[in-house]
Structures are given as structure tokens and as C-alpha cells.
Design an enzyme around this catalytic site. Structure first.
Site, PDB file in Angstrom:
ATOM      1  N   GLY A 170       0.831  -1.215   0.000  1.00  0.00           N
ATOM      2  CA  GLY A 170       0.000   0.000   0.000  1.00  0.00           C
ATOM      3  C   GLY A 170       0.860   1.258   0.000  1.00  0.00           C
ATOM      4  O   GLY A 170       0.571   2.242  -0.695  1.00  0.00           O
TER       5      GLY A 170
ATOM      6  N   GLU B 191      -7.076  -0.621   1.223  1.00  0.00           N
ATOM      7  CA  GLU B 191      -7.586  -1.521   2.274  1.00  0.00           C
ATOM      8  C   GLU B 191      -6.421  -2.405   2.662  1.00  0.00           C
ATOM      9  O   GLU B 191      -6.024  -3.277   1.888  1.00  0.00           O
ATOM     10  CB  GLU B 191      -8.736  -2.375   1.734  1.00  0.00           C
ATOM     11  CG  GLU B 191      -9.930  -1.610   1.234  1.00  0.00           C
ATOM     12  CD  GLU B 191     -10.695  -0.917   2.337  1.00  0.00           C
ATOM     13  OE1 GLU B 191     -10.491  -1.225   3.527  1.00  0.00           O
ATOM     14  OE2 GLU B 191     -11.495  -0.027   2.006  1.00  0.00           O
TER      15      GLU B 191
ATOM     16  N   CYS C 194      -7.908 -10.082   6.621  1.00  0.00           N
ATOM     17  CA  CYS C 194      -7.350  -8.792   7.052  1.00  0.00           C
ATOM     18  C   CYS C 194      -7.877  -8.392   8.429  1.00  0.00           C
ATOM     19  O   CYS C 194      -7.181  -7.781   9.213  1.00  0.00           O
ATOM     20  CB  CYS C 194      -7.688  -7.729   6.027  1.00  0.00           C
ATOM     21  SG  CYS C 194      -9.432  -7.677   5.642  1.00  0.00           S
TER      22      CYS C 194
ATOM     23  N   GLU D 191       1.169  -8.508  11.560  1.00  0.00           N
ATOM     24  CA  GLU D 191       0.125  -9.301  10.925  1.00  0.00           C
ATOM     25  C   GLU D 191       0.716 -10.625  10.455  1.00  0.00           C
ATOM     26  O   GLU D 191       1.646 -10.638   9.654  1.00  0.00           O
ATOM     27  CB  GLU D 191      -0.452  -8.539   9.731  1.00  0.00           C
ATOM     28  CG  GLU D 191      -1.616  -9.269   9.119  1.00  0.00           C
ATOM     29  CD  GLU D 191      -2.251  -8.511   7.968  1.00  0.00           C
ATOM     30  OE1 GLU D 191      -1.506  -8.026   7.105  1.00  0.00           O
ATOM     31  OE2 GLU D 191      -3.489  -8.410   7.934  1.00  0.00           O
TER      32      GLU D 191
HETATM   33  P1  TAP Z   1       0.137  -8.042  -1.184  1.00  0.00           P
HETATM   34  O1  TAP Z   1       1.395  -8.799  -1.238  1.00  0.00           O
HETATM   35  O2  TAP Z   1       0.180  -6.657  -0.727  1.00  0.00           O
HETATM   36  O3  TAP Z   1      -0.503  -8.140  -2.632  1.00  0.00           O
HETATM   37  C1  TAP Z   1      -1.737  -7.569  -2.951  1.00  0.00           C
HETATM   38  C2  TAP Z   1      -1.793  -7.301  -4.439  1.00  0.00           C
HETATM   39  O4  TAP Z   1      -0.813  -6.317  -4.761  1.00  0.00           O
HETATM   40  C3  TAP Z   1      -1.453  -8.515  -5.291  1.00  0.00           C
HETATM   41  O5  TAP Z   1      -2.234  -8.486  -6.464  1.00  0.00           O
HETATM   42  C4  TAP Z   1       0.008  -8.285  -5.597  1.00  0.00           C
HETATM   43  O6  TAP Z   1       0.452  -8.960  -6.742  1.00  0.00           O
HETATM   44  C5  TAP Z   1       0.020  -6.785  -5.803  1.00  0.00           C
HETATM   45  N1  TAP Z   1       1.343  -6.184  -5.693  1.00  0.00           N
HETATM   46  C6  TAP Z   1       2.471  -6.689  -5.127  1.00  0.00           C
HETATM   47  N2  TAP Z   1       3.489  -5.816  -5.247  1.00  0.00           N
HETATM   48  C7  TAP Z   1       3.007  -4.727  -5.898  1.00  0.00           C
HETATM   49  C8  TAP Z   1       3.568  -3.487  -6.307  1.00  0.00           C
HETATM   50  N3  TAP Z   1       4.843  -3.179  -6.074  1.00  0.00           N
HETATM   51  N4  TAP Z   1       2.768  -2.602  -6.940  1.00  0.00           N
HETATM   52  C9  TAP Z   1       1.472  -2.876  -7.167  1.00  0.00           C
HETATM   53  N5  TAP Z   1       0.895  -4.046  -6.824  1.00  0.00           N
HETATM   54  C10 TAP Z   1       1.653  -4.961  -6.177  1.00  0.00           C
HETATM   55  O7  TAP Z   1      -0.922  -8.757  -0.252  1.00  0.00           O
HETATM   56  P2  TAP Z   1      -1.368 -10.264  -0.290  1.00  0.00           P
HETATM   57  O8  TAP Z   1      -0.258 -11.072   0.305  1.00  0.00           O
HETATM   58  O9  TAP Z   1      -1.890 -10.664  -1.620  1.00  0.00           O
HETATM   59  O10 TAP Z   1      -2.620 -10.218   0.683  1.00  0.00           O
HETATM   60  C11 TAP Z   1      -2.471 -10.172   2.033  1.00  0.00           C
HETATM   61  C12 TAP Z   1      -2.615  -8.769   2.574  1.00  0.00           C
HETATM   62  O11 TAP Z   1      -3.819  -8.179   2.136  1.00  0.00           O
HETATM   63  C13 TAP Z   1      -2.689  -8.744   4.068  1.00  0.00           C
HETATM   64  O12 TAP Z   1      -1.873  -7.731   4.581  1.00  0.00           O
HETATM   65  C14 TAP Z   1      -4.140  -8.428   4.355  1.00  0.00           C
HETATM   66  O13 TAP Z   1      -4.385  -7.819   5.588  1.00  0.00           O
HETATM   67  C15 TAP Z   1      -4.498  -7.572   3.226  1.00  0.00           C
HETATM   68  N6  TAP Z   1      -5.947  -7.557   3.021  1.00  0.00           N
HETATM   69  C16 TAP Z   1      -6.647  -6.467   3.423  1.00  0.00           C
HETATM   70  C17 TAP Z   1      -8.011  -6.434   3.266  1.00  0.00           C
HETATM   71  C18 TAP Z   1      -8.766  -5.219   3.727  1.00  0.00           C
HETATM   72  S1  TAP Z   1     -10.259  -5.070   3.226  1.00  0.00           S
HETATM   73  N7  TAP Z   1      -8.234  -4.317   4.477  1.00  0.00           N
HETATM   74  C19 TAP Z   1      -8.682  -7.500   2.694  1.00  0.00           C
HETATM   75  C20 TAP Z   1      -7.958  -8.594   2.297  1.00  0.00           C
HETATM   76  C21 TAP Z   1      -6.566  -8.608   2.463  1.00  0.00           C
HETATM   77  P3  TAP Z   1       1.182 -10.385  -6.571  1.00  0.00           P
HETATM   78  O14 TAP Z   1       0.157 -11.309  -6.071  1.00  0.00           O
HETATM   79  O15 TAP Z   1       1.646 -10.696  -7.931  1.00  0.00           O
HETATM   80  O16 TAP Z   1       2.319 -10.174  -5.612  1.00  0.00           O
END
Ligand code: TAP
Length: 489
Positions: free
Chosen positions: A233, A251, A285, A385
Site C-alpha cells: 500500500g 484496504e 485482514c 500481521e
Molecule cells: P500483497 O502482497 O500486498 O498483494 C496484494 C496485491 O498487490 C497482489 O495483487 C500483488 O500482486 C500486488 N502487488 C504486489 N506488489 C506490488 C507493487 N509493487 N505494486 C502494485 N501491486 C503490487 O498482499 P497479499 O499477500 O496478496 O494479501 C495479504 C494482505 O492483504 C494482508 O496484509 C491483508 O491484511 C491484506 N488484506 C486487506 C483487506 C482489507 S479489506 N483491508 C482485505 C484482504 C486482504 P502479486 O500477487 O503478484 O504479488
């Protein structure tokens, strides 16, 4: 093995290099499909398609009724495919089938709900004092980059696509690299809807650091709506700032407190502690991973948590008796195991679980849920987290201490309080700095109610009225009603 193309400018395509990525079933470790590993060039093509569809296409001039009907058609088509999509979600992401079924049903509801909003977008008349009229028009924000995580693949896509479409935006959706399959199935549904002009929705698969970064750095994108980690983020905010100051909604992560007072209904409370922390393998999350329990019931509560956890079946999500599936990947499993080790080293007492499962589950990424007792809020397992089934149970003395501990975190996504005293519950609700507070429950989420975080859990809100506002700009219009000259010079 199935191969899925991505969806750009209304065409299914393999991308410029035709390089593919393997997609896994986390319950078996097997490759189940391949999808294109898009390049920056592919992303630029998709952005161009969305830009073109916004600037020159008919979509922007569709009436609210026309856009609403498109959303209702998407909902109907999704509903028809619900069983197949739920199964695919479980195979790709790992979660128990019942949870996938809920997710698909919620995705349908989300398209219906925002379909309704499409006809209810309007501004207001501003009460200015002069002989003139001022009113506000609500207009779509433009081309939107939608970047989503892997924990609720189809549902997170719906949370972003539905309001963006209702608002009249065009978009490029980037699913997480681990879980693109249900989103690519959704692409087929979208393509079959004749009224949806080509290029309005584009879906690009690939690596976040490459195509996700290209999307957030693009000068042609007006807004990025992101769900994922706080770390990424931050990168997205930086990219937005360095490029065209695009709008950003984020988010992000959480470390939510689930607070249990001694007067709580004991049995539902224990179940609420486990559900709040272990549902979706803890890959949530808003997971209530900090379980704050009043000293007077602490030992009994931990004991009851252990006994109940022993009854939770773990295994492949397709088997309906299992309530906990595998974690998303080997890498993530190792990360979560690393936290279990860290917790032990920090001096917390691992009172249950935390071991990787072997035998016929050895090839999948299964972890026994872990319960740590006597955790202090300063420990890494209470501050960071983990995004896995690891519960940190922290004792507290009184209401003042519970609130202080609840707020002692960089995050502020959610929290819950369990008590029969409505006055105490409401005091705690007011005192905890988080975007969602539940009383005597944890995790219910409704498309009608806003979702998002305080502090480092994000910026902006999704769902409800806020969800549609996210994808709208406000244009103030002034009409001079005075025929007299200005008289200034
Ligand atoms: P991230 O590693 O942050 O990945 C989320 C998305 O961002 C993926 O599509 C990822 O692609 C992409 N991404 C990675 N590096 C990026 C960059 N430099 N620029 C733009 N996009 C990039 O999170 P995750 O591991 O998939 O999910 C877990 C996290 O999501 C947790 O921290 C969780 O709390 C959070 N989450 C929050 C919510 C709400 S509503 N607050 C809901 C669900 C999840 P790749 O998959 O190709 O790396």
C-alpha cells in the site's frame, strides 16, 4: 491442465511474450493451470483500452439504468455458475467449500447491490448566498486500477468491479498472482454480456512488482483501488504521488483485538474467539488475532479454546467435513511457521498446535492452528500481521487496560467486544480506534455497510454508500442568475 488467457480490450489474449505462470492447488501442491505472466507492455495495452473506453466509448454516457442492468446481468450469470466457481475458488485458494460458497453468494449480492446504486447517483444544490445557483454533479473518476489480494479472490474483485462499474468508470483489474482463476472465469461472464462495451473491464494477470507497479505508476490511470498489505500500500501511494497524483483508496492489513470481558456469554464467546481468528485459515485482514481476555476468566477461557480447537477438522477444502484448509503457498506457510518459532522465543507459551501437518496432507500447505497464551502486547506475534491461524491470547485487568491494549498497534482495521453490559460495550466501541467494531460477534460483513481502516489499515472505505463515492468525483457547477454587470472594474 487448463490454460487461461487474460482479458484485454474485449479480447482473450496470451499477452505479448506468451510467457505463462503456474497456478497451484495449495491442498496438494500440484500445478492446476497456467495463466499469462503479463509484461509492462501488456499492462500498457490494457490501460490504453480502458482509457479509450472511458474517453471515447459509449459507457460514460450510459444512463444509470443501463449500467444497473449490466450489473444485474453479471449477478444473474454469476449465480448460475455459483457451484462451479465456488469449487474452483477452493481448488485454487484452499478455503473450505462452504466458505467459497458464501464468497460467491456475497459476490452476487455485491453486483446486485451496486447495480441498485447506479440509478441513485446524484449531487446536491449548494446553499450559496448570491443570486446564483450552485450544484454538485457526481461523475465517474475515470480509469481505475483495481489491485486485489489472494485471500478472497472473486469477492475482492466484486468489491471493486461492482462500484466502479456502477459509477461509470472503466478499469484494469489485477488479481493476485496465486489466485487468478475465478477472476478469469468472471472475464468470460463479462464478455458474454453484450451491453458491456469492450475495454470497460480489462483483466491482466502477472506479477505485482511488474504489472501492479506499472498500473500504479501510470499517468493514464486516474485512480487505484488497492487491497493488500500495508507494505505494498505504501509503494502504491508513492507511485501515485510520483506520477499523476492519482486518487488512491487502500484496504490494508490489521491486527485486530477481540476483547472478552468476564461477563460475556462464555460458550459463544469461545467460539467467537476461534472463528474470529481461524476462519479462512486466519488469512483475513480483519482476523481477531489478538484475543484480549479478562484475567478472572483467562485460564478457563484458554482451556476452552484448546478443547474446541481440537475438534476443528483440517484438510482439503473440497471435503465438507474440513473447517480449515491449507495456507496459500509453501512460502507463506514457512512465514507463518516462522512466527510460531518467534512467539516461542519471545517467551509466549504455545499451548496448542502450530505444527505443519504430515501424512497424506504433507504435500499441501497445512498448519495446525496455534494458540499462544501469556502473550504480551509488545511481542512481535501481537504486533505484526501473521495472516495465518495463530492466536495470541493476552490477559487484561479492567476496561481501561483492555482499551489501551486494543489501541496499542499501528493498525486500526477492526475489533470486537464481548460482554452482556451494553453500556460497557458501547464505551469500548467508542474508545477503540478502528474502522469496524463488532459487539458479541466477529467478522460478519455486509455489502450495505462500510468497510475499511483507521491508522495504517488504510485510506477510504469500501461497500455501502462510501463504496460508490470512492469511484466518483464531485463537480461543482455555478450558474450566475444576475443580469447586472459584475461592476468590479
Ligand atoms: P500483497 O502482497 O500486498 O498483494 C496484494 C496485491 O498487490 C497482489 O495483487 C500483488 O500482486 C500486488 N502487488 C504486489 N506488489 C506490488 C507493487 N509493487 N505494486 C502494485 N501491486 C503490487 O498482499 P497479499 O499477500 O496478496 O494479501 C495479504 C494482505 O492483504 C494482508 O496484509 C491483508 O491484511 C491484506 N488484506 C486487506 C483487506 C482489507 S479489506 N483491508 C482485505 C484482504 C486482504 P502479486 O500477487 O503478484 O504479488
Amino acid at each position: 491442465m487448463k490454460t487461461y488467457p487474460m482479458y484485454v480490450a474485449g479480447e482473450f489474449t496470451a499477452g505479448v511474450t506468451t510467457q505463462m505462470m503456474d497456478i497451484y492447488n495449495p491442498a496438494t501442491g500440484e500445478v492446476i493451470a497456467q495463466v499469462p505472466q503479463a509484461t509492462r507492455q501488456d499492462m500498457e495495452r490494457a490501460i490504453e483500452a480502458a482509457r479509450n473506453a472511458f474517453d471515447r466509448g459509449p459507457w460514460r454516457n450510459f444512463t444509470g439504468q443501463q449500467r444497473g442492468r449490466v450489473l444485474f446481468k453479471i449477478a444473474d450469470a454469476l449465480r448460475k455458475e455459483a457451484a462451479r466457481l465456488a469449487e474452483l475458488e477452493t481448488v485454487n485458494m484452499g478455503k473450505p467449500l462452504t466458505e467459497s460458497e458464501y464468497d460467491v453468494a456475497d459476490a452476487v449480492t455485491c453486483f446486485e447491490y451496486f447495480g441498485g446504486w447506479a440509478t441513485k447517483i446524484f449531487g446536491e444544490v449548494n446553499p450559496i448566498p448570491d443570486n446564483a445557483m450552485s450544484f454538485t454533479l457526481k461523475e465517474p473518476v475515470g480509469v481505475c486500477g483495481l489491485i486485489i489480494p489472494w485471500n478472497y479472490p472473486l469477492l475482492m474483485a466484486a468489491w471493486k468491479l461492482a462500484p466502479a462499474l456502477a459509477a461509470g468508470c472503466t478499469m484494469i483489474l489485477k488479481p493476485a498472482e496465486a489466485t487468478p482463476l475465478t477472476v478469469l472465469e468472471l472475464a468470460k461472464i463479462l464478455d458474454a454480456i453484450e451491453e458491456l462495451p469492450k475495454g470497460v473491464v480489462n483483466i491482466v494477470t502477472g506479477l505485482g512488482e511488474e504489472v501492479g507497479a506499472a498500473l500504479s505508476a501510470s499517468h493514464k490511470v486516474d485512480k487505484v483501488a488497492f487491497t493488500g498489505s500495508t507494505e505494498v500500500g505504501r509503494l502504491i501511494m508513492q507511485a501515485a504521488a510520483k506520477s499523476n497524483i492519482k486518487k488512491v483508496t487502500l484496504e490494508l492489513g490489521g491486527k485486530s483485538p477481540n476483547i472478552f470481558f468476564s461477563d460475556a456469554d462464555f460458550t459463544p464467546a469461545v467460539e467467537g474467539a476461534l472463528f474470529g481468528c481461524f476462519v479462512n485459515q486466519g488469512e483475513v485482514c480483519s482476523a481477531g488475532s489478538r484475543i484480549l481476555v479478562q484475567e478472572t476468566i483467562y485460564d478457563k477461557f484458554v482451556e476452552a479454546m484448546i478443547e474446541k480447537t481440537k475438534t476443528i477438522h483440517i484438510g482439503p477444502g473440497l471435503d465438507r467435513s474440513n473447517k480449515l484448509g491449507p495456507l496459500i503457498s509453501e512460502e507463506h506457510l514457512q512465514r507463518v511457521e516462522g512466527y510460531v518459532e518467534k512467539g516461542k522465543k519471545e517467551g509466549a507459551r504455545l499451548v496448542y498446535g502450530g505444527k505443519r501437518l504430515g501424512g497424506n496432507l504433507a504435500k499441501g500447505y497445512f498448519l495446525e492452528p496455534a494458540i499462544f497464551a501469556h502473550v504480551t502486547n509488545a511481542m512481535a506475534i501481537a504486533q505484526e500481521e501473521i495472516f495465518g491461524p495463530v492466536a495470541s491470547v493476552i490477559p487484561f485487568k479492567d476496561e481501561e487496560e483492555a482499551v489501551r491494549l486494543a489501541n496499542d498497534t499501528p493498525y486500526g482495521l477492526a475489533g470486537a467486544v464481548w460482554t452482556r453490559d451494553i453500556f460497557k460495550a458501547f464505551r469500548v466501541v467508542r474508545a477503540v480506534r478502528a474502522g469496524i467494531l463488532w459487539v458479541n460477534h466477529m467478522q460478519p460483513t455486509y455489502v450495505e455497510a462500510p468497510w475499511g481502516g483507521y491508522k495504517q489499515s488504510g485510506i477510504g472505505r469500501e461497500l455501502g454508500r462510501y463504496g460508490i463515492e470512492n469511484f466518483l468525483e464531485a463537480k461543482q457547477v455555478y450558474i450566475n442568475l444576475s443580469e447586472a454587470p459584475l461592476g468590479w472594474y
